[in-house]
Design a protein around this motif. Structure first.
Motif, PDB file in Angstrom:
ATOM      1  N   ALA A   1       0.876  -1.204   0.063  1.00  0.00           N
ATOM      2  CA  ALA A   1       0.057  -0.068   0.002  1.00  0.00           C
ATOM      3  C   ALA A   1       0.929   1.454  -0.089  1.00  0.00           C
ATOM      4  CB  ALA A   1      -1.121  -0.034   1.242  1.00  0.00           C
ATOM      5  N   VAL A   2       2.000   1.226   0.726  1.00  0.00           N
ATOM      6  CA  VAL A   2       2.901   2.271   0.512  1.00  0.00           C
ATOM      7  C   VAL A   2       3.498   2.450  -0.894  1.00  0.00           C
ATOM      8  CG1 VAL A   2       5.108   3.392   1.494  1.00  0.00           C
ATOM      9  CG2 VAL A   2       3.605   1.888   3.210  1.00  0.00           C
ATOM     10  N   ARG A   3       3.710   1.670  -1.575  1.00  0.00           N
ATOM     11  CA  ARG A   3       4.216   1.589  -2.824  1.00  0.00           C
ATOM     12  C   ARG A   3       3.081   2.118  -4.013  1.00  0.00           C
ATOM     13  NH1 ARG A   3       6.250  -3.852  -5.470  1.00  0.00           N
ATOM     14  NH2 ARG A   3       6.906  -3.956  -3.265  1.00  0.00           N
ATOM     15  N   TRP A   4       1.802   1.788  -3.524  1.00  0.00           N
ATOM     16  CA  TRP A   4       0.727   2.382  -4.297  1.00  0.00           C
ATOM     17  C   TRP A   4       0.714   3.939  -3.877  1.00  0.00           C
ATOM     18  CZ3 TRP A   4      -2.378   2.317  -8.169  1.00  0.00           C
ATOM     19  CH2 TRP A   4      -3.668   2.823  -8.167  1.00  0.00           C
TER      20      TRP A   4
ATOM     21  N   PHE B   1      13.786   3.252  -7.984  1.00  0.00           N
ATOM     22  CA  PHE B   1      13.773   3.841  -6.429  1.00  0.00           C
ATOM     23  C   PHE B   1      14.858   5.026  -6.723  1.00  0.00           C
ATOM     24  CE2 PHE B   1      17.024   3.959  -3.041  1.00  0.00           C
ATOM     25  CZ  PHE B   1      16.131   4.306  -1.984  1.00  0.00           C
ATOM     26  N   TYR B   2      15.783   4.687  -7.511  1.00  0.00           N
ATOM     27  CA  TYR B   2      17.086   5.680  -7.424  1.00  0.00           C
ATOM     28  C   TYR B   2      16.844   6.843  -8.345  1.00  0.00           C
ATOM     29  CZ  TYR B   2      20.264   2.609  -4.676  1.00  0.00           C
ATOM     30  OH  TYR B   2      20.922   1.988  -3.888  1.00  0.00           O
ATOM     31  N   CYS B   3      15.628   6.503  -9.270  1.00  0.00           N
ATOM     32  CA  CYS B   3      15.459   7.786 -10.103  1.00  0.00           C
ATOM     33  C   CYS B   3      14.508   8.726  -9.277  1.00  0.00           C
ATOM     34  CB  CYS B   3      14.398   7.147 -11.226  1.00  0.00           C
ATOM     35  SG  CYS B   3      15.229   6.629 -12.687  1.00  0.00           S
ATOM     36  N   GLN B   4      13.839   8.210  -8.358  1.00  0.00           N
ATOM     37  CA  GLN B   4      12.680   9.037  -7.589  1.00  0.00           C
ATOM     38  C   GLN B   4      13.755   9.711  -6.439  1.00  0.00           C
ATOM     39  OE1 GLN B   4       9.700   9.361  -8.392  1.00  0.00           O
ATOM     40  NE2 GLN B   4      10.206   7.741 -10.038  1.00  0.00           N
ATOM     41  N   VAL B   5      14.788   9.055  -6.032  1.00  0.00           N
ATOM     42  CA  VAL B   5      15.690   9.764  -4.884  1.00  0.00           C
ATOM     43  C   VAL B   5      16.524  10.758  -5.670  1.00  0.00           C
ATOM     44  CG1 VAL B   5      17.557   9.191  -3.292  1.00  0.00           C
ATOM     45  CG2 VAL B   5      15.954   7.696  -3.409  1.00  0.00           C
ATOM     46  N   LEU B   6      16.857  10.607  -6.839  1.00  0.00           N
ATOM     47  CA  LEU B   6      17.569  11.601  -7.593  1.00  0.00           C
ATOM     48  C   LEU B   6      16.724  12.815  -7.633  1.00  0.00           C
ATOM     49  CD1 LEU B   6      20.111  12.551  -9.300  1.00  0.00           C
ATOM     50  CD2 LEU B   6      18.977  11.388 -11.218  1.00  0.00           C
ATOM     51  N   LEU B   7      15.663  12.695  -8.016  1.00  0.00           N
ATOM     52  CA  LEU B   7      14.646  13.933  -8.337  1.00  0.00           C
ATOM     53  C   LEU B   7      14.414  14.628  -6.926  1.00  0.00           C
ATOM     54  CD1 LEU B   7      12.808  15.539  -9.977  1.00  0.00           C
ATOM     55  CD2 LEU B   7      10.874  13.680  -9.642  1.00  0.00           C
ATOM     56  N   GLN B   8      14.178  13.921  -5.975  1.00  0.00           N
ATOM     57  CA  GLN B   8      13.875  14.551  -4.592  1.00  0.00           C
ATOM     58  C   GLN B   8      15.205  15.203  -4.090  1.00  0.00           C
ATOM     59  OE1 GLN B   8      10.893  14.744  -3.804  1.00  0.00           O
ATOM     60  NE2 GLN B   8      10.289  13.738  -5.604  1.00  0.00           N
TER      61      GLN B   8
ATOM     62  N   LEU C   1       9.871  13.068   2.954  1.00  0.00           N
ATOM     63  CA  LEU C   1       8.541  12.082   3.153  1.00  0.00           C
ATOM     64  C   LEU C   1       8.623  11.329   1.898  1.00  0.00           C
ATOM     65  CD1 LEU C   1       6.232  10.782   4.464  1.00  0.00           C
ATOM     66  CD2 LEU C   1       5.163  12.750   3.665  1.00  0.00           C
ATOM     67  N   THR C   2       8.725  11.707   0.708  1.00  0.00           N
ATOM     68  CA  THR C   2       8.694  11.045  -0.669  1.00  0.00           C
ATOM     69  C   THR C   2       9.818   9.968  -0.702  1.00  0.00           C
ATOM     70  OG1 THR C   2       7.756  13.058  -1.623  1.00  0.00           O
ATOM     71  CG2 THR C   2       8.653  11.401  -3.099  1.00  0.00           C
ATOM     72  N   ILE C   3      10.766  10.289  -0.264  1.00  0.00           N
ATOM     73  CA  ILE C   3      12.115   9.307  -0.333  1.00  0.00           C
ATOM     74  C   ILE C   3      11.664   8.341   0.706  1.00  0.00           C
ATOM     75  CG2 ILE C   3      14.343   9.187   0.355  1.00  0.00           C
ATOM     76  CD1 ILE C   3      15.025  11.797  -0.513  1.00  0.00           C
TER      77      ILE C   3
ATOM     78  N   ALA D   1       9.543   5.880  -0.965  1.00  0.00           N
ATOM     79  CA  ALA D   1      10.308   5.098  -1.957  1.00  0.00           C
ATOM     80  C   ALA D   1      11.104   3.921  -1.350  1.00  0.00           C
ATOM     81  CB  ALA D   1      11.443   6.094  -2.696  1.00  0.00           C
ATOM     82  N   PHE D   2      11.289   3.881   0.098  1.00  0.00           N
ATOM     83  CA  PHE D   2      11.684   2.962   0.740  1.00  0.00           C
ATOM     84  C   PHE D   2      10.965   1.447   0.462  1.00  0.00           C
ATOM     85  CE2 PHE D   2      13.831   5.431   4.082  1.00  0.00           C
ATOM     86  CZ  PHE D   2      14.888   5.500   3.147  1.00  0.00           C
TER      87      PHE D   2
END
Length: 719
Positions: free
Chosen positions: A167-170, A252-259, A274-276, A279-280
């Protein structure tokens, strides 16, 4: 695939990260409560909570907040809000430092406290990241184990963990995909022209020094950065549900890079962190263990090439490479990427129309929901299989009951969340079953699920609008009132304030986008500054000596509207280092004094003229303790308080790590009941892994019979 069902390490990482975010949320709000919601604040919270002779249950049904209990504790609304913030900081600090405190009851308390504050927060708490924190906090209640009420603690792994963690991923998918889509559905010319970032860095609410540097980058690079944003927010999120772990790690690393890039160029409080943390949910225990320096586990047949290569490894590699190739091809095709050798740059443009994008969005919205449902169904079936493999009839039944409860809750959340998710495409939203809309309406006020979509339109295209307050004693000589964080003085460097959110500065940014009548609280700000209210002045300057009217309140107050732009590197004059240049636009708020008819009319119009009742001095212990804590925190700004808390947490964690490293190893056997339950769960875990290969299954079964906690790796090291 074994890693998909094993969520203990990523789950603990998610809960610890969410606890750190809660510290920022509660601590940042605590220092601002007197000025924002106090008796002499901008929007007193007492106006929202009016008992009117009703019972507690009726009050909770109207507004679900724990602040109704304040009078029963001898507290007014302001003190009750401070108490909830302090409880939130202490609970989050405990969850961050102590793993046993990462309990569902603790996270339920944290969410109840923040939801209670949100109910009376009014415009200063109506941000998307506040709703996101409430939704993530609700998921944490489902994800976190129940330790505090169980003798001997709760096992580190449960068969249904992968279901609730899904659900966190969703939630992460809904946040990122919607944030990318709304940029195009808004028809904003800067997003469609790929020029949004040429304005964003200087026009965002509170820029950082890194924003000034990023603003100087060439236009072709800014446009390419917008293309990368679209790819990360629209094309990459479907990979969250990919069956291959390497594709999920790539996402995951794409999202972390953007944040991380957003953190470096903008002060968005705890939102990016919180977004990172969300992404965990894309990580697996093997990758987390490797990052933490744990021994590397033997790869499965689909992950280790060997020689000759196994068919599973070949198939997964081909699928992975095909996905990367499709992303690259789609990016080049949709954004017309062309390499200009003469000017040595990469040109880009949007190569599709709004109609084509709307058709594509209408085509993929419901299929994406279907893909997510298939991913959830897989997690539910795998969890059910693990429950069936648990040893012992009692433990098997107990695991099955937990699985049924958590699977039902997750499916229910997924179903209700389809309503806000499909807001991005109204035709798909209309196709949903009416009962789903009714369920969403029933839970909407509890902030269980929400709609998202950040940076829908780019503001400040013709220059950053900024409201500048000015005070005077005679009505002729005016002095600017400089805020701690928002731009004002052109020679002052942009501030770094994250994870603190100065909520007044943020609302002043929104107020500058329209007339002052659109921001009723602005009249209250003018009134409180004319009265010289110290709690409101601390929102402007924590150090009162830097407030130009700290000796005596101004007699007159007015506001001017300016346009601000970042300076170019060559614009700095010798001996000075201005960061901004500005131009006066018009008067934003007329010059008024106390009792002025214009000010009185505005206050009456917005219901802000009522005078607060006199505060009765209480001799009770709790109100006196809260008042003393407030006096102790007065000299500290929001960032100083938050980083002090994080420093305390880091120091405590370091000392605990050093103590563990220096302590002699000790072998400990738990109580028979706990050990039996853990063995049952380990047996299920080993059997689930055994579904991928006979040799690995037998090896995992042998490891569960031993008493060593290392599992099946212990036999290898002995050999």
């Amino acid at each position: 695939m074994a890693a998909m069902g094993e969520a203990a390490r990523p789950r603990s990482l998610f809960l610890a990260g969410l606890a750190a975010v809660y510290i920022a949320a509660f601590g940042s709000l605590y220092v601002q409560i007197p000025g924002l919601y106090g008796r002499q604040g901008l929007l007193p919270a007492r106006r929202v909570l009016r008992p009117a002779g009703r019972g507690l249950w009726e009050q909770l049904r109207e507004s679900p907040t724990l602040l109704w209990l304040g009078p029963r504790l001898g507290l007014d609304t302001e003190q009750a809000m401070e108490l909830l913030c302090l409880l939130g900081v202490l609970g989050a600090l405990g969850a961050l430092l102590c793993e046993p405190m990462r309990d569902c009851l603790v996270f339920a308390l944290l969410r109840a406290c923040y939801l209670s504050l949100y109910q009376v927060g009014q415009v200063f708490l109506y941000f998307q990241w506040d709703s996101l924190l409430l939704e993530a906090g609700f998921l944490a209640v489902l994800v976190a184990p129940l330790r505090l009420l169980r003798w001997g603690g709760s096992p580190a792994w449960r068969p249904h963990d992968s279901v609730t963690f899904w659900a966190v991923r969703w939630l992460l998918f809904r946040l990122m995909f919607a944030s990318g889509v709304v940029k195009l559905t808004s028809r904003c010319p800067t997003w469609w022209g790929l020029t949004a970032l040429t304005y964003h860095y200087e026009s965002q609410c509170i820029p950082t020094p890194g924003a000034w540097l990023a603003h100087q980058l060439p236009v072709w690079f800014q446009k390419l950065s917008v293309v990368a944003t679209y790819v990360i927010e629209v094309a990459v999120p479907p990979l969250f549900f990919a069956p291959l772990r390497r594709l999920r790690l790539f996402a995951f690393y794409c999202q972390v890079l953007l944040q991380v890039l957003i953190i470096l160029t903008g002060n968005y409080n705890f939102f990016n962190a919180l977004t990172i943390v969300l992404a965990f949910s894309l990580l697996d225990p093997q990758h987390v263990g490797r990052c933490l320096g744990r021994p590397r586990r033997r790869h499965g047949p689909a992950e280790s090439p060997g020689w000759p290569p196994r068919p599973g490894w070949v198939l997964s590699t081909l699928l992975e490479l095909s996905t990367y190739g499709l992303l690259l091809y789609g990016t080049v095709r949709c954004f017309g990427l062309e390499l200009d050798w003469d000017r040595r740059r990469l040109e880009s443009r949007v190569a599709f129309t709004y109609h084509e994008f709307s058709t594509w969005l209408r085509t993929v919205t419901l299929p994406l929901v279907g893909v997510a449902f298939l991913s959830l169904s897989w997690e539910i079936l795998v969890a059910m299989y693990r429950c069936a493999c648990v040893r012992g009839c009692f433990w098997k039944l107990w695991a099955t009951l937990q699985w049924a409860l958590m699977a039902t809750a997750t499916v229910g959340l997924f179903t209700v969340s389809l309503v806000p998710f499909t807001y991005i495409e109204h035709e798909s939203n209309g196709k949903l079953w009416p009962g789903i809309h009714q369920m969403f309406g029933a839970v909407e006020r509890f902030q269980v699920v929400n709609s998202y979509g950040l940076f829908r339109r780019m503001t400040g295209v013709g220059g950053r609008p900024e409201v500048i307050l000015e005070g005077s004693y005679d009505g002729h000589s005016w002095t600017e009132i400089e805020f701690m964080y928002k731009p004002g003085n052109v020679s002052a460097a942009p501030a770094m304030v994250a994870p603190h959110q100065p909520r007044l500065d943020w609302q002043l940014w929104f107020a500058a986008l329209g007339p002052h009548q659109s921001s009723p609280w602005f009249s209250a700000l003018v009134l409180r500054l004319l009265q010289g209210q110290p709690d409101v002045i601390r929102l402007v300057q924590t150090d009162e000596s830097r407030y130009p009217f700290h000796g005596r309140p101004p007699t007159f107050l007015r506001a001017q509207l300016y346009k601000y732009w970042f300076t170019a590197p060559g614009e700095a004059s010798p001996g000075a280092a201005p960061w901004w240049r500005r131009q006066h636009v018009q008067e934003f708020f007329p010059a008024v004094s106390l009792g002025h008819p214009t000010l009185e009319s505005l206050l009456s119009q917005h219901g802000l003229k009522d005078s607060p009742p006199a505060r009765r001095r209480s001799e009770a212990l709790l109100p006196r303790l809260l008042s003393r804590l407030r006096r102790l925190c007065h000299p500290f700004s929001g960032p100083a308080l938050l980083w002090s808390l994080y420093l305390v947490a880091a120091t405590a964690g370091l000392l605990r790590a050093l103590a563990r490293r220096g302590a002699p190893p000790a072998r400990h056997k738990g109580p028979p009941r706990e050990r039996g339950e853990r063995n049952g769960l380990r047996g299920a875990e080993g059997t689930a892994r055994g579904a991928e290969g006979t040799a690995r299954s037998s090896e995992g079964t042998r490891s569960t019979e031993g008493a060593r906690p290392e599992g099946r790796h212990a036999n290898k090291r002995k050999k």
